[in-house]
Write an enzyme that holds these catalytic residues in place. Structure first.
Site, PDB file in Angstrom:
ATOM      1  CG  ASP A 113      43.709  41.120  37.560  1.00 55.83           C
ATOM      2  OD1 ASP A 113      43.882  42.178  36.824  1.00 55.83           O
ATOM      3  OD2 ASP A 113      42.124  40.878  37.920  1.00 55.83           O
ATOM      4  CD  GLU A 130      40.154  45.565  35.164  1.00 53.28           C
ATOM      5  OE1 GLU A 130      38.992  45.961  34.717  1.00 53.28           O
ATOM      6  OE2 GLU A 130      39.988  44.129  34.875  1.00 53.28           O
TER       7      GLU A 130
END
Length: 361
Positions: free
Chosen positions: A79, A133
């Site tokens: 991400d 994350e």
């Protein structure tokens, strides 16, 4: 168009790791929207018979099961923070420029290419690409695996592909957040003497922070610099009211030799006499460079290891008793920046270092 209605992008694992970085970055994957890139990674590895594939939400685990006596885990998040007119990626003066290039799709690309190509490594390998994350820690895909499938994280050594400018950074500092609250008495600002100004009472706390000297603490041969800083202050209710409440938000970055309890004790000692509440705490990770696999890795990559000052997910491996280091392309100072970029040379260097280590007899 929702991800469920979009065609899965094709990733060319025969391309260079630089071109693969570009392909991955051009698949937008802001936290919470990782499904499409996870689908693409699954599809790209589908033909790799040497890999056992497991998917957990938008986290993907690919494992070799060769019966080796040691296992290495190599992980990276898929991400990014939100884009800001910085996709698609462009190449400029030896850099790939665009969202995700440094943090951390360069590292993801290197891992993905090696996962496909290294079918008979000297150690068993676990490759992990995980979601969420860049947002609340409770959503972190690696943390979710640690809670629900810790067996998938088992290993003798771990590498996290966070940006380190292609140098090894051992362990990481811990991080704590705390609020110091000052309480006063409301009054009309025209008659301030009948009240007590909570914002004014914050001055001694700010003086403590301004005068604080951060410690430099050696841990297993690496020197970690601590930090104690105000990161926010709130107070006041109206333009003609003496405030009865002020809150100073503090971030403490502490060496991995300190436990969470020791870090909290230090905060309470520094702010003795003030009302303080610790709101968040994450322990750091020791360097892990004394592990046999770590020594071999350092020899293959070359150079000298440095400490990681920021907190990273290596701490999740450390909590499981797995020594871990950070190693990936990209300048961490460019992570999240609008002109985020990664040097092409660093992508190639990380691929060289990992390939040399994982191909050695």
């Amino acid at each position: 168009m929702p991800d469920t209605e979009r065609a899965v992008p094709l990733l060319d694992l025969a391309a260079t790791s630089v071109e693969l970085t570009r392909q991955l970055c051009d698949i937008e994957s802001v936290s919470g929207g990782e499904k499409l890139i996870a689908d693409a990674i699954m599809a790209a590895l589908a033909g790799c018979e040497h890999l056992e594939m497991v998917r957990d939400g938008d986290a993907i685990v690919a494992r070799t099961t060769l019966g080796r006596d040691r296992r290495v885990v190599i992980a990276g998040h898929i991400d990014t923070v939100p884009i800001n007119h910085n996709l698609p990626v462009v190449e400029q003066d030896g850099f790939l420029v665009g969202r995700g290039t440094a943090d951390m799709k360069g590292g993801v690309a290197v891992a993905l290419k090696l996962a496909a190509e290294l079918s008979a490594p000297p150690v068993d390998l676990t490759w992990i690409w995980y979601d969420h994350e860049e947002v609340d820690s409770a959503l972190n895909g690696l943390g979710r695996l640690a809670r629900t499938r810790p067996d998938l994280l088992e290993g003798d050594f771990a590498i996290l592909g966070e940006p380190t400018s292609a140098k090894i950074e051992g362990g990481c500092n811990g991080t704590a957040r705390a609020n110091v609250t000052l309480r006063g008495l409301r009054a009309h600002s025209a008659r301030s003497w009948v009240g007590r100004n909570a914002i004014h009472d914050a001055a001694p706390v700010l003086a403590i922070l301004a005068a604080y000297t951060p410690a430099h603490i050696e841990v297993d041969g690496l020197v970690y610099r601590e930090g104690l800083n105000a990161v926010g202050i709130t107070g006041g209710v109206a333009g003609n009211v003496i405030p009865d409440l002020a809150v100073i938000s503090i971030n403490y970055r502490f060496a991995p030799s300190r436990s969470a309890a020791e870090a909290e004790a230090h905060l309470r000692e520094v702010f003795d006499g003030f009302e303080i509440e610790v709101t968040d705490m994450a322990e750091g990770a020791r360097p892990g460079l004394d592990a046999p696999l770590a020594r071999l890795f350092l020899a293959a990559v070359g150079g000298e290891a440095a400490p990681k000052y920021g907190w990273t997910d290596v701490a999740r491996f450390s909590a499981l008793g797995i020594p871990a280091v950070n190693y990936g392309p990209g300048d961490p100072l460019k992570a999240h920046a609008d002109d985020e970029r990664v040097a092409v040379s660093e992508i190639l260097e990380c691929e060289r270092g990992l390939r040399a280590w994982l191909s050695a007899p």
